[in-house]
Each structure stands twice: as structure tokens, then as C-alpha cells.
Design a protein around this motif. Structure first.
Motif: not given
Length: 202
Positions: A59-60, A63, A92, A95, A137, A141, A179-180, A182-183
Motif C-alpha cells: 500500500n505504501s 500510494l 492494488i 493487495f 479508509h 476503499s 484512492w490515495s 484510503s491508502l
């Protein structure tokens, strides 16, 4: 159906394709949470923890790549924007596999704030803040799924010169924002749960 036929259909009916893909994605998540998809091998406690760390790393990176993609398109660098966004989308997908496996084959965690930990005197407020960030979050998502998929479908089925005449620019901006955020919140809550405070399985 040939690849050209699939691409042609997706190009002509991007909303239908987005809807189908979104429903499949939601079904997989709900099925994993409710134990309706017995396809995930059981995970040991140690592997669940490893998956948690791996998800945070994925996720990092996602992002970072996502924000880079947004930066590239603002500069008019379509090639790098496309590469960055497809990389973020691939991450993703990684993920999603890890997360579904962790939930379906392992367990989820609940935060526990113990005496002596950071801001333990304000445990109620900290837990409320954690739960609020986690809720946002999760909500983002869920909301981001069809938006991101629609932007990707349009991007993959149209030439860059055609995208300006589609909803891709508008949908893309919404996708990046949701998206960003949430991440980012996912990474923050991961650190709180796994490295700042304690947890119990649930």
C-alpha cells in the motif's frame, strides 16, 4: 471471445464492464469476510503478521506510485502517467489477493491500548480516532472500486488522444483523491495497530 472482441466491447460499454468487475470485486471481499469462499489455505499467526506487514509495504508503494502518476499527468507526461497508474493498479490487485487470503485464511485484529503506551491516558479518544480513520479508509476503499476500475477501463481501451473526450480526466481525479486518501489512512492505522499499540485477534 477473442481479445480484440473483449477490448472492443469494453471500449463501447465501459460502464457495463466497470459494473461487472466491481460486483465481482465486492463479492470476493464479502465472501472472504463471511467465510463463503473456502478457497484460502489456513494461515498461522506468524504468517498473518507477515501478510499484514506485506500489505502495508504494498500500500505504501502503491500510494507513492499513485501520487507520482498524478504528478506526471499534471506535467503532461502521458507515458509515465500511464505506467505509474497501471503499476498502482497492479499493486492494488496484489493487495487484494493478500488481504482476502489474510481474512479468509487467518484473522483480523482489534486495537488494544495498554497502560504506558503512547497517549494511553487518552485511550478512549485515541481509539475513537483510530476507528474513525479505519471507517473512512474502508468507506473510501469501497467507493473507490468502481471509480478506479472505470478510469482503468477507459485508459486501456482508448488512445491517449481520445481520453480527453471521455470521462477519464474527471473520473481519474476522483479516483486519485479517494484512492490515495484510503491508502494513506490504511498505512496510518496499520502503524497504530501493529507498532504503536497492541492488538487482539477477532
Amino acid at each position: 471471445m477473442a481479445t480484440a472482441d473483449v477490448t472492443g466491447y469494453a471500449r463501447a460499454h465501459p460502464r457495463r464492464v466497470t459494473t461487472v468487475l466491481s460486483v465481482v470485486g465486492y463479492a470476493l471481499v464479502v465472501g472472504a469476510f463471511e467465510g463463503l469462499l473456502p478457497i484460502f489455505p489456513a494461515l498461522s499467526r506468524e504468517t498473518v503478521l507477515l501478510f499484514s506487514d506485506a500489505i502495508a509495504v504494498v500500500n505504501s508503494v502503491a500510494l507513492t506510485v499513485l501520487l507520482a502518476g498524478a504528478y506526471f499527468i499534471r506535467r503532461g507526461d502521458v507515458r509515465r502517467h500511464r505506467a505509474a497508474m497501471l503499476t498502482a493498479f497492479a499493486l492494488i490487485c496484489v493487495f487484494l489477493v493478500l488481504y482476502l487470503w489474510k481474512v479468509g485464511g487467518g484473522f483480523e485484529k482489534s486495537i488494544v491500548i495498554e497502560e504506558g503506551q503512547f497517549l494511553a491516558a487518552y485511550a478512549g479518544t485515541v481509539e475513537l480516532a483510530y476507528l474513525a480513520m479505519l471507517a473512512v479508509h474502508i468507506l473510501l476503499s469501497v467507493v473507490a472500486v468502481p471509480v478506479v476500475l472505470h478510469a482503468v477501463v477507459l485508459g486501456l481501451t482508448h488512445d491517449p488522444s481520445e481520453l480527453a473526450d471521455t470521462s477519464h480526466p474527471t473520473v481519474g481525479r476522483v479516483a486519485v483523491a479517494a484512492w490515495s486518501t484510503s491508502l494513506f489512512l490504511g498505512v496510518v492505522t496499520y502503524w497504530m495497530l501493529n507498532h504503536v499499540y497492541s492488538w487482539v485477534p477477532r
